[in-house]
Design an enzyme around this catalytic site. Structure first.
Site: not given
Ligand SMILES: [Zn+2]
Length: 367
Positions: A59-60, A63, A168
């Protein structure tokens, strides 16, 4: 930062885990053992937390790698018991780019959930009656493991998209607002909503899950800090280093000794010093360096000065200095004109500059 263990690098980004993560594993293991008394279940449980954390890292990375596309580096990805954080050098200022960077993280979990839904018969879990599903889910087999992972990823998407800035969903909200409003106004609104939701999380934390209390603090202070930063940056926009340079500074010579510097420290409000010879900068000395060497007052400045300083030209934008503070972990910089020393700039003076600017802005607003 303290308390972090380096795990290695992913896609060139440092991956670090906070020591309290071990507490989470121990706590979860203890709860499972107390409930079932079954070591196999404890092992499956621990494995699940680790696999889930791998999903958080992905997930990170979502980004970080999207931000990289827009030329923004990520210093590191850290894992805390409450989740992961990718420390981006800055957020993109174009709302379209911020929208993509913010959405990229949850999008990764959407993809993971879809892949899992293709592998396991997710539907069957929702068809049986409750008791049957409970019995079915209790068995520690691979299919159940993946089903829980599916649910966890769906929850990660839903939770992260709650518009609680700086989570987010809150960043998505700010980006959407910034298409219509200024970045300062958009941040102000998103941060207010974030802080209100943080209060809700805090209260819910007492009834639902104590982790929500931690998350509430993270959101509340994160929103406040980032809101202030955006306001400050807009005040500093277009202002140059020469406007906030300390010109009335004591310049040390390389052959001054520590005792002489201590005398200056005590007699004035100066804390950090430039070492120079005929306006050529040789190094800097901070209050910390002096304290460290206070036991040897005869040692010379040239032997303890920091030669890895960065000098800034007087025509540099102050905002660039703030970037340097983040990048180089220094808060004091010699200022030059045509490469010759004319003064210094530090965070205290930039803070004062912001203060005077905001006072004069308020005057304009009120008149
Ligand atoms: Zn996030």
């Amino acid at each position: 930062m303290k308390g972090f263990l380096k795990l290695g690098k992913v896609a060139g980004i440092r991956l670090e885990v906070h020591w309290t993560f071990a507490l989470l594993l121990i706590w979860a293991g203890f709860i499972e053992f107390r409930n079932s008394g079954n070591l196999e279940r404890v092992a499956v449980n621990q494995g699940f937390i680790l696999v889930l954390m791998a999903c958080v890292v992905l997930h990170e990375l979502g980004h970080a790698l999207t931000a990289r596309k827009f030329g923004i580096k990520t210093q590191r990805i850290i894992l805390l018991p409450i989740g992961g954080v990718a420390t981006l050098e800055k957020m993109p200022e174009k709302p379209g780019q911020e929208l993509l960077v913010a959405l990229a993280g949850p999008a990764v979990n959407v993809v993971i959930a879809i892949v899992l839904a293709l592998i396991i018969p997710v539907k069957s879990y929702f068809n049986f009656d409750n008791i049957l599903v409970e019995e079915m889910l209790y068995a520690p087999n691979l299919q159940n493991f993946l089903f829980y992972l599916f649910i966890a990823n769906v929850m990660l998407v839903v939770f992260n998209l709650i518009p609680a800035f700086p989570m987010d969903g809150g960043r998505v909200l700010r980006a959407l607002l910034a298409f219509r409003l200024s970045r300062v106004e958009a941040t102000n609104i998103a941060a207010s909503i974030g802080q209100a939701l943080a209060v809700v999380f805090f209260i819910l934390g007492f009834f639902v899950n104590p982790f929500l209390i931690l998350i509430a603090f993270f959101i509340f202070f994160g929103a406040r800090g980032e809101n202030q930063m955006v306001k400050q940056n807009s005040l500093l926009q277009g202002h140059l280093v020469k406007e906030a340079t300390l010109t009335n500074i004591t310049v040390l010579r390389p052959d001054n000794n520590v005792q002489e510097v201590i005398d200056i420290l005590l007699a004035s409000t100066e804390k950090d010093f430039v070492v120079a010879q005929d306006k050529d900068i040789l190094g800097i000395i901070t209050q910390k360096d002096i304290i460290k060497n206070a036991k040897t007052p005869s040692i010379l400045v040239r032997d303890i000065m920091d030669k890895t300083f960065t000098a800034v030209d007087e025509s540099t934008e102050i905002l660039k200095v703030l970037e340097l503070v983040g990048k180089e972990k220094k808060s004091f910089f010699p200022v030059t004109r045509n490469s010759k020393l004319i003064g210094a700039i530090d965070m205290v003076n930039i803070g004062e500059f912001i203060l005077f600017k905001s006072v004069s802005w308020n005057k304009i607003d009120n008149s």
